[in-house]
Design an enzyme around this catalytic site. Structure first.
Site, PDB file in Angstrom:
ATOM      1  N   GLU B  54       0.815  -1.223   0.000  1.00  0.00           N
ATOM      2  CA  GLU B  54       0.000   0.000   0.000  1.00  0.00           C
ATOM      3  C   GLU B  54       0.842   1.265   0.000  1.00  0.00           C
ATOM      4  O   GLU B  54       0.427   2.308  -0.513  1.00  0.00           O
ATOM      5  CB  GLU B  54      -0.966   0.006   1.185  1.00  0.00           C
ATOM      6  CG  GLU B  54      -2.110  -0.997   1.078  1.00  0.00           C
ATOM      7  CD  GLU B  54      -1.743  -2.399   1.557  1.00  0.00           C
ATOM      8  OE1 GLU B  54      -0.548  -2.649   1.861  1.00  0.00           O
ATOM      9  OE2 GLU B  54      -2.654  -3.246   1.635  1.00  0.00           O
ATOM     10  N   PHE B 116     -11.162  -8.253  13.739  1.00  0.00           N
ATOM     11  CA  PHE B 116     -10.067  -8.633  12.847  1.00  0.00           C
ATOM     12  C   PHE B 116      -9.796  -7.509  11.824  1.00  0.00           C
ATOM     13  O   PHE B 116     -10.707  -7.019  11.178  1.00  0.00           O
ATOM     14  CB  PHE B 116     -10.410  -9.937  12.108  1.00  0.00           C
ATOM     15  CG  PHE B 116      -9.346 -10.349  11.132  1.00  0.00           C
ATOM     16  CD1 PHE B 116      -8.082 -10.713  11.577  1.00  0.00           C
ATOM     17  CD2 PHE B 116      -9.589 -10.335   9.770  1.00  0.00           C
ATOM     18  CE1 PHE B 116      -7.083 -11.070  10.680  1.00  0.00           C
ATOM     19  CE2 PHE B 116      -8.592 -10.688   8.865  1.00  0.00           C
ATOM     20  CZ  PHE B 116      -7.335 -11.055   9.322  1.00  0.00           C
ATOM     21  N   GLN B 117      -8.538  -7.138  11.732  1.00  0.00           N
ATOM     22  CA  GLN B 117      -8.080  -6.071  10.828  1.00  0.00           C
ATOM     23  C   GLN B 117      -8.786  -4.735  11.094  1.00  0.00           C
ATOM     24  O   GLN B 117      -9.006  -3.944  10.179  1.00  0.00           O
ATOM     25  CB  GLN B 117      -8.199  -6.479   9.356  1.00  0.00           C
ATOM     26  CG  GLN B 117      -7.223  -7.609   9.004  1.00  0.00           C
ATOM     27  CD  GLN B 117      -7.021  -7.811   7.524  1.00  0.00           C
ATOM     28  OE1 GLN B 117      -7.924  -7.598   6.720  1.00  0.00           O
ATOM     29  NE2 GLN B 117      -5.821  -8.237   7.149  1.00  0.00           N
ATOM     30  N   LYS B 166     -17.753  -1.787   6.091  1.00  0.00           N
ATOM     31  CA  LYS B 166     -18.141  -2.789   5.104  1.00  0.00           C
ATOM     32  C   LYS B 166     -19.663  -2.804   4.894  1.00  0.00           C
ATOM     33  O   LYS B 166     -20.139  -2.968   3.768  1.00  0.00           O
ATOM     34  CB  LYS B 166     -17.641  -4.162   5.556  1.00  0.00           C
ATOM     35  CG  LYS B 166     -17.486  -5.131   4.403  1.00  0.00           C
ATOM     36  CD  LYS B 166     -16.722  -6.372   4.841  1.00  0.00           C
ATOM     37  CE  LYS B 166     -16.615  -7.365   3.695  1.00  0.00           C
ATOM     38  NZ  LYS B 166     -15.884  -8.581   4.114  1.00  0.00           N
ATOM     39  N   MET B 479      24.063   9.866   2.408  1.00  0.00           N
ATOM     40  CA  MET B 479      23.910  11.136   3.121  1.00  0.00           C
ATOM     41  C   MET B 479      24.233  10.971   4.610  1.00  0.00           C
ATOM     42  O   MET B 479      24.884  11.835   5.206  1.00  0.00           O
ATOM     43  CB  MET B 479      22.486  11.678   2.937  1.00  0.00           C
ATOM     44  CG  MET B 479      22.277  13.084   3.464  1.00  0.00           C
ATOM     45  SD  MET B 479      23.377  14.273   2.655  1.00  0.00           S
ATOM     46  CE  MET B 479      22.323  14.878   1.329  1.00  0.00           C
TER      47      MET B 479
END
Lengths: 162, 564
Positions: B54, B116-117, B166, B479
């Site tokens: 993502e 969940f999630q 959902k 760097m």
């Protein structure tokens, strides 16, 4: 030099608004002394009254960052001389103390009032400046305070229109 | 007649089509499955790019937005899908990039139960989004998406998150899309009074040594043409922030280079010599100002920005104007007198010559058969005229790209400025290529940053995206190593990298590539990269311990530029 400021933040009434407002202070590591939220004189416009110590320079930056929030309408900052403000406190003490003339006198002199008289306790209400509320607390302490709570500051502007 | 109902998920897709979205970057998962199911029916109208992580999706959306000026759109699922977007949201927020992320959430009955999630996406993303909102009813979807697009692109742009439960995706709703044109608590278009402009113009007209600083605000307000006319009328020497590069072509006579820690010598030093400093669409980042207590103290500062919170935030302005850059330039154009600051511009040129001479000395210390990072960028500029899209990652190569590639065209400079996100370049280049398919897009990354989102090679393979990639490989976190050398007594704590066979990895993804290490191979290899029909990876082994100069050490003033 830091001094006490009262910010009035006018917002939409939306979920999470409190976090959005406090995030701006958290980011700058500012601890709030008091916070009060209620609907304002305009329906569905909420007013957050935030009290903390700061400098004029920092206040200007905070106003910018608060007003940048999409759901904030406007922010006003005031020093204590520019507003009329009060806090409210409730004190719970034993009912049998009423028979003690000293407690009654303290309540009268403090311009506090008795809200409720229960069989076991009485609830006293005091509206005023924080110093007055603390002074009443100190006076009642020696008789025993069962419970105490104090609200955040509420304030209105001395100017005619904000 | 009863209006036809559709599901919330179908409303999401229809709303995006109403907003003329053509490309979405995303990754499916449990909580966003109804939206992906609705997408299945509209695949021919809405191009969905399946990324590999993502973070890749949101950086791609940022690259897409930066090159096209449109809103970048992301789909992700709840929980880890959402948390993987966080770095990109922070990046888009600090760099003012318009992105709308549509994220699935557990069903509304389960909110707050550690389902969940489930993650509190609204809470997590609040400080790094311009706006976010949780939708729990199908009927809220269309107006929320309309509001999200309006907020993302208006005023100072930024990322917006919409978290959709959902059940809201499954539920039925009527659909009647209305674009959002106004949010009552939000005023994106400032209405500045003329007085500020008059005062600013007076200062500019009277100034002996006026100096103009430009930032990404010019690009975001599409004011490049107004800027060019203004600069040519006023004769102002003009320098740019990192993100403003390209707003005025590098080959313009008044362009004096880049500001900041690794910016140009004269561009920095003259900040403390000018009498009037005009800053448009930039925010005086600490990498630009160095020590603010010794920054432009002698100058009267005019600061113009669309975000009122930026005015007087870092540098106190004599004239602070809350305005859009395009409007401001158009207004000032009518008030300023035509001028030529020939002698003053000449001072910048002398500064540039001095810098070149000093930097050339540094170069002599290196083996001339080996490749220095800047050589690659100079060849790239020669071969392209500075007119392709260059997406850089973060680190030494980023500063060397900014310094040595000549950005001669607008909307071609894509890099992570404010957040400094390593791993940005590869996915952002994917998005840039989709946002501007006709332009050549080259991602330039270091060996370390390239590996931070290396999985997106899979996206390039699957969607056949013609991104050119250059890895400038010094086998170091260059760097950080440079700072360890200069400020930590060469104690190279965990900055040396053992790297994989990058060309071999590219080949595993069916992407052709080449590795070079000799100066004699450089030009031909870059020609091959540019002429390749599709994606191509060029790994260039560069000097291991090259430092980026000029440099203003942290806490120093812009007058204290180190050249070697």
């Amino acid at each position: 030099m830091k001094e006490e400021f009262t910010l009035s933040v006018f917002t939409e009434n939306s979920i999470g608004m409190l976090t959005r407002i406090t995030n701006v202070f958290t980011r700058r590591h500012i601890n709030l002394d008091s916070l009060t939220v209620s609907e304002s004189e305009v329906k569905q416009v909420f007013k957050y009254t935030v009290v903390f110590k700061s400098t004029q320079e920092q206040i200007d930056k905070l106003i910018g960052q608060l007003e940048r929030l999409v759901e904030v309408f406007k922010v006003f900052a005031h020093k204590n001389t520019e507003i009329i403000y009060q806090e409210l406190a409730l004190y719970k003490v034993k009912t049998d103390l009423l028979s003690n003339g000293a407690v009654e006198q303290i309540i009268r002199e403090s311009q506090a009032r008795i809200l409720t008289v229960d069989r076991e306790f009485i609830a006293i209400e005091k509206t005023g400046y924080i110093e007055e509320i603390e002074s009443l607390f100190a006076k009642l302490s020696s008789f025993g305070i069962l419970e105490f709570t104090r609200s955040g500051r509420v304030a209105i502007n001395k100017a005619m229109i904000e | 007649m009863q209006q036809e109902k559709i599901t919330g998920a179908q409303a999401v897709i229809s709303a995006l089509l109403c907003e003329s979205v053509q490309t979405v970057f995303g990754y499916p998962g449990g909580a966003i499955m109804p939206i992906y199911d609705a997408l299945y029916d509209k695949m021919d109208e809405l191009n969905h790019i399946l990324v590999r992580h993502e973070q890749g999706a949101i950086h791609a959306a940022q690259g897409f937005a930066r090159v096209s000026g449109e809103v970048g759109v992301v789909f992700a699922t709840s929980g880890p899908g959402a948390t993987n977007l966080i770095t990109g949201l922070a990046d888009a927020y600090i760099d003012s990039t318009p992105v709308v992320c549509i994220i699935g959430q557990v069903t509304s009955k389960l909110l707050g139960t550690d389902a969940f999630q489930e993650t509190d996406v609204i809470g997590i993303s609040m400080p790094i989004t311009k706006w976010n909102y949780q939708v729990t009813k199908a009927s809220e979807i269309a107006p929320t998406i309309a509001k999200a697009f309006y907020l993302a692109k208006s005023g100072r742009p930024g990322p917006v998150v919409i978290d959709i439960t959902k059940d809201a995706q499954f539920d039925q709703t009527t659909f009647d899309y209305k674009s959002c044109l106004n949010v009552r608590s939000y005023a994106p278009s400032p209405q500045p009074d003329l007085a500020g402009f008059i005062k600013a113009a007076e200062l500019i007209n009277k100034a002996k040594k006026p100096y103009l600083l430009i930032g990404q605000g010019i690009v975001l307000s599409k004011a490049e043409e107004e800027l060019r006319q203004f600069v040519e009328k006023t004769g102002l020497p003009t320098a740019s922030t990192l993100l403003g590069l390209g707003a005025l072509p590098n080959n313009h006579a008044n362009f004096c280079g880049m500001l900041g820690m690794h910016g140009d010598y004269a561009a920095n030093v003259k900040t403390n010599e000018c009498d009037v400093l005009i800053a448009i669409g930039m925010r005086f980042d600490d990498r630009v100002t160095g020590d603010v207590s010794r920054y432009a103290k002698q100058a009267k500062v005019i600061h113009i920005d669309i975000d009122a919170a930026e005015l007087n935030k870092i540098i106190k302005a004599e004239v602070a104007i809350h305005a859009d850059a395009k409007y401001a330039l158009q207004t000032l154009m009518g008030l300023v007198e035509p001028k030529q600051h020939t002698h003053w511009l000449e001072e910048f040129r002398l500064g540039k010559d001095y810098e070149q001479t000093q930097l050339a000395k540094n170069k002599q210390l290196h083996d001339s058969t080996k490749i220095m990072m800047e050589d690659a960028l100079k060849v790239l500029t020669e071969l392209t005229g500075g007119e392709i899209v260059v997406v850089s990652d973060v680190g030494q190569h980023q500063m060397i790209t900014a310094r040595n590639y000549a950005y001669n065209k607008n909307n071609t400079n894509i890099t992570s400025g404010g957040l400094g996100t390593m791993g940005f370049a590869l996915p952002a280049a994917i998005g840039a290529k989709l946002g501007s398919p006709d332009q050549t897009v080259v991602a330039i990354a270091g060996d370390a940053g390239f590996q931070m989102n290396i999985q997106e090679l899979g996206t390039i393979m699957q969607s056949d995206i013609g991104v050119k990639m250059i890895i400038l490989n010094n086998s170091f976190l260059g760097m950080v190593r440079q700072w360890q050398q200069l400020f930590f007594e060469k104690r190279y704590s965990f900055t040396e990298m053992t790297n994989p066979n990058f060309v071999g990895i590219a080949q595993s993804y069916n992407i052709p590539g080449k590795k070079i290490s000799e100066q004699t191979e450089l030009r031909e290899a870059i020609v091959e990269l540019l002429e390749a029909p599709g994606a191509y990876l060029l790994e260039i082994i560069v000097e291991k311990e090259e430092n980026v100069y000029p440099m203003i050490p942290t806490g120093a003033s812009v007058s204290e530029v180190l050249l070697n």
